[in-house]
Design a protein around this motif. Structure first.
Motif, PDB file in Angstrom:
ATOM      1  N   ALA A  72       0.838  -1.198   0.000  1.00 47.48           N
ATOM      2  CA  ALA A  72       0.000   0.000   0.000  1.00 47.48           C
ATOM      3  C   ALA A  72       0.875   1.250   0.000  1.00 47.48           C
ATOM      4  N   PHE A  73       0.477   2.210  -0.794  1.00 50.58           N
ATOM      5  CA  PHE A  73       1.153   3.496  -0.840  1.00 50.58           C
ATOM      6  C   PHE A  73       0.122   4.585  -0.599  1.00 50.58           C
ATOM      7  N   PRO A  74       0.401   5.531   0.287  1.00 52.69           N
ATOM      8  CA  PRO A  74      -0.535   6.640   0.504  1.00 52.69           C
ATOM      9  C   PRO A  74      -0.475   7.613  -0.678  1.00 52.69           C
ATOM     10  N   ALA A  75      -1.427   8.507  -0.731  1.00 54.27           N
ATOM     11  CA  ALA A  75      -1.404   9.533  -1.776  1.00 54.27           C
ATOM     12  C   ALA A  75      -0.124  10.357  -1.635  1.00 54.27           C
ATOM     13  N   SER A  76       0.450  10.743  -2.775  1.00 58.22           N
ATOM     14  CA  SER A  76       1.676  11.530  -2.779  1.00 58.22           C
ATOM     15  C   SER A  76       1.396  12.925  -3.313  1.00 58.22           C
ATOM     16  N   PRO A  77       1.823  13.949  -2.573  1.00 54.83           N
ATOM     17  CA  PRO A  77       1.624  15.316  -3.067  1.00 54.83           C
ATOM     18  C   PRO A  77       2.589  15.667  -4.191  1.00 54.83           C
ATOM     19  N   GLY A  78       3.582  14.817  -4.432  1.00 51.84           N
ATOM     20  CA  GLY A  78       4.595  15.100  -5.454  1.00 51.84           C
ATOM     21  C   GLY A  78       5.692  15.993  -4.911  1.00 51.84           C
ATOM     22  N   TRP A  79       6.677  16.236  -5.741  1.00 50.43           N
ATOM     23  CA  TRP A  79       7.808  17.077  -5.359  1.00 50.43           C
ATOM     24  C   TRP A  79       7.604  18.467  -5.929  1.00 50.43           C
ATOM     25  N   THR A  80       8.148  19.450  -5.235  1.00 49.07           N
ATOM     26  CA  THR A  80       8.116  20.814  -5.757  1.00 49.07           C
ATOM     27  C   THR A  80       9.215  20.951  -6.816  1.00 49.07           C
ATOM     28  N   THR A  81       9.122  21.989  -7.607  1.00 45.69           N
ATOM     29  CA  THR A  81      10.147  22.254  -8.618  1.00 45.69           C
ATOM     30  C   THR A  81      11.511  22.448  -7.952  1.00 45.69           C
ATOM     31  N   GLU A  82      11.512  23.093  -6.807  1.00 45.70           N
ATOM     32  CA  GLU A  82      12.759  23.305  -6.064  1.00 45.70           C
ATOM     33  C   GLU A  82      13.350  21.964  -5.597  1.00 45.70           C
ATOM     34  N   GLN A  83      12.509  21.064  -5.100  1.00 45.20           N
ATOM     35  CA  GLN A  83      12.987  19.752  -4.647  1.00 45.20           C
ATOM     36  C   GLN A  83      13.547  18.939  -5.813  1.00 45.20           C
ATOM     37  N   ILE A  84      12.877  18.988  -6.942  1.00 47.15           N
ATOM     38  CA  ILE A  84      13.360  18.266  -8.132  1.00 47.15           C
ATOM     39  C   ILE A  84      14.740  18.790  -8.529  1.00 47.15           C
ATOM     40  N   GLY A  85      14.883  20.114  -8.555  1.00 41.87           N
ATOM     41  CA  GLY A  85      16.161  20.713  -8.923  1.00 41.87           C
ATOM     42  C   GLY A  85      17.263  20.386  -7.939  1.00 41.87           C
ATOM     43  N   GLN A  86      16.967  20.460  -6.645  1.00 39.14           N
ATOM     44  CA  GLN A  86      17.972  20.172  -5.625  1.00 39.14           C
ATOM     45  C   GLN A  86      18.403  18.702  -5.687  1.00 39.14           C
ATOM     46  N   TYR A  87      17.447  17.798  -5.859  1.00 38.14           N
ATOM     47  CA  TYR A  87      17.759  16.364  -5.943  1.00 38.14           C
ATOM     48  C   TYR A  87      18.615  16.085  -7.181  1.00 38.14           C
ATOM     49  N   ALA A  88      18.277  16.713  -8.299  1.00 36.94           N
ATOM     50  CA  ALA A  88      19.046  16.534  -9.535  1.00 36.94           C
ATOM     51  C   ALA A  88      20.461  17.090  -9.384  1.00 36.94           C
ATOM     52  N   ARG A  89      20.606  18.229  -8.713  1.00 33.94           N
ATOM     53  CA  ARG A  89      21.941  18.809  -8.495  1.00 33.94           C
ATOM     54  C   ARG A  89      22.801  17.894  -7.620  1.00 33.94           C
ATOM     55  N   LEU A  90      22.198  17.347  -6.559  1.00 34.63           N
ATOM     56  CA  LEU A  90      22.942  16.418  -5.703  1.00 34.63           C
ATOM     57  C   LEU A  90      23.369  15.185  -6.491  1.00 34.63           C
ATOM     58  N   ARG A  91      22.472  14.676  -7.319  1.00 36.30           N
ATOM     59  CA  ARG A  91      22.788  13.493  -8.127  1.00 36.30           C
ATOM     60  C   ARG A  91      23.945  13.792  -9.097  1.00 36.30           C
ATOM     61  N   ARG A  92      23.872  14.934  -9.796  1.00 38.05           N
ATOM     62  CA  ARG A  92      24.952  15.311 -10.719  1.00 38.05           C
ATOM     63  C   ARG A  92      26.282  15.456  -9.986  1.00 38.05           C
ATOM     64  N   ARG A  93      26.241  16.088  -8.813  1.00 35.82           N
ATOM     65  CA  ARG A  93      27.472  16.275  -8.038  1.00 35.82           C
ATOM     66  C   ARG A  93      28.030  14.928  -7.592  1.00 35.82           C
ATOM     67  N   LEU A  94      27.157  14.032  -7.166  1.00 32.74           N
ATOM     68  CA  LEU A  94      27.591  12.700  -6.737  1.00 32.74           C
ATOM     69  C   LEU A  94      28.236  11.934  -7.887  1.00 32.74           C
ATOM     70  N   VAL A  95      27.649  12.008  -9.067  1.00 33.82           N
ATOM     71  CA  VAL A  95      28.211  11.325 -10.239  1.00 33.82           C
ATOM     72  C   VAL A  95      29.558  11.929 -10.611  1.00 33.82           C
ATOM     73  N   ARG A  96      29.669  13.252 -10.617  1.00 32.05           N
ATOM     74  CA  ARG A  96      30.943  13.902 -10.964  1.00 32.05           C
ATOM     75  C   ARG A  96      32.049  13.578  -9.969  1.00 32.05           C
ATOM     76  N   LEU A  97      31.716  13.614  -8.682  1.00 30.74           N
ATOM     77  CA  LEU A  97      32.713  13.287  -7.664  1.00 30.74           C
ATOM     78  C   LEU A  97      33.140  11.825  -7.770  1.00 30.74           C
ATOM     79  N   SER A  98      32.185  10.935  -7.984  1.00 28.06           N
ATOM     80  CA  SER A  98      32.509   9.512  -8.128  1.00 28.06           C
ATOM     81  C   SER A  98      33.424   9.295  -9.324  1.00 28.06           C
ATOM     82  N   ALA A  99      33.131   9.972 -10.416  1.00 26.16           N
ATOM     83  CA  ALA A  99      33.972   9.854 -11.607  1.00 26.16           C
ATOM     84  C   ALA A  99      35.372  10.385 -11.329  1.00 26.16           C
ATOM     85  N   ALA A 100      35.463  11.479 -10.574  1.00 31.97           N
ATOM     86  CA  ALA A 100      36.783  12.037 -10.247  1.00 31.97           C
ATOM     87  C   ALA A 100      37.589  11.070  -9.389  1.00 31.97           C
TER      88      ALA A 100
END
Length: 135
Positions: A72-100
């Protein structure tokens, strides 16, 4: 009998197979751990669905004496545009650092057969395992 260090490389000490990691590589690895922790913490705090979604449940027949599995999953309000951007930035930074870290020139100085052990030691795997942070 203790393992003798490979005489073809200057990265091994004579006393053991301890590796001397460059300060820059250690700093990059530490950044990877910190960014990964931020990324995972943010992922745990966000709603389960990026887009606003109705909740739902499902029953799976398992033929087990424990009974069927209900998901069972409850209703999800979704992510805000700011949350999507912040999560994507963290992911990009993590990938770049891992590659380095994995493409750092120091790795070419380690014999191929020893690179996995060296990578474990550089990541602090043994310390994290003792502290209960690894599977």
């Amino acid at each position: 009998m203790p393992r003798q260090p490979n005489s073809n490389t200057s990265t091994l000490t004579r006393e053991s197979t301890a590796y001397r990691f460059p300060d820059r590589l250690r700093a990059l690895q530490l950044q990877v751990h910190r960014v990964r922790a931020q990324y995972e913490a943010m992922g745990r705090q966000l709603p389960w669905s990026v887009e606003a979604t109705q909740g739902w449940s499902s029953t799976t027949k398992t033929y087990s004496p424990l009974g069927d599995r209900i998901t069972a999953f409850p209703a999800s309000p979704g992510w805000t545009t700011e949350q999507i951007g912040q999560y994507a930035r963290l992911r990009r930074r993590l990938v770049r650092l891992s590659a380095a870290v994995i493409t750092h020139p120091w790795w070419s100085s380690v014999p191929t057969g020893e690179q996995v052990v060296a990578a474990w030691r550089s990541s602090g795997w043994k310390r994290r395992r003792r502290a209960g942070h690894c599977g």
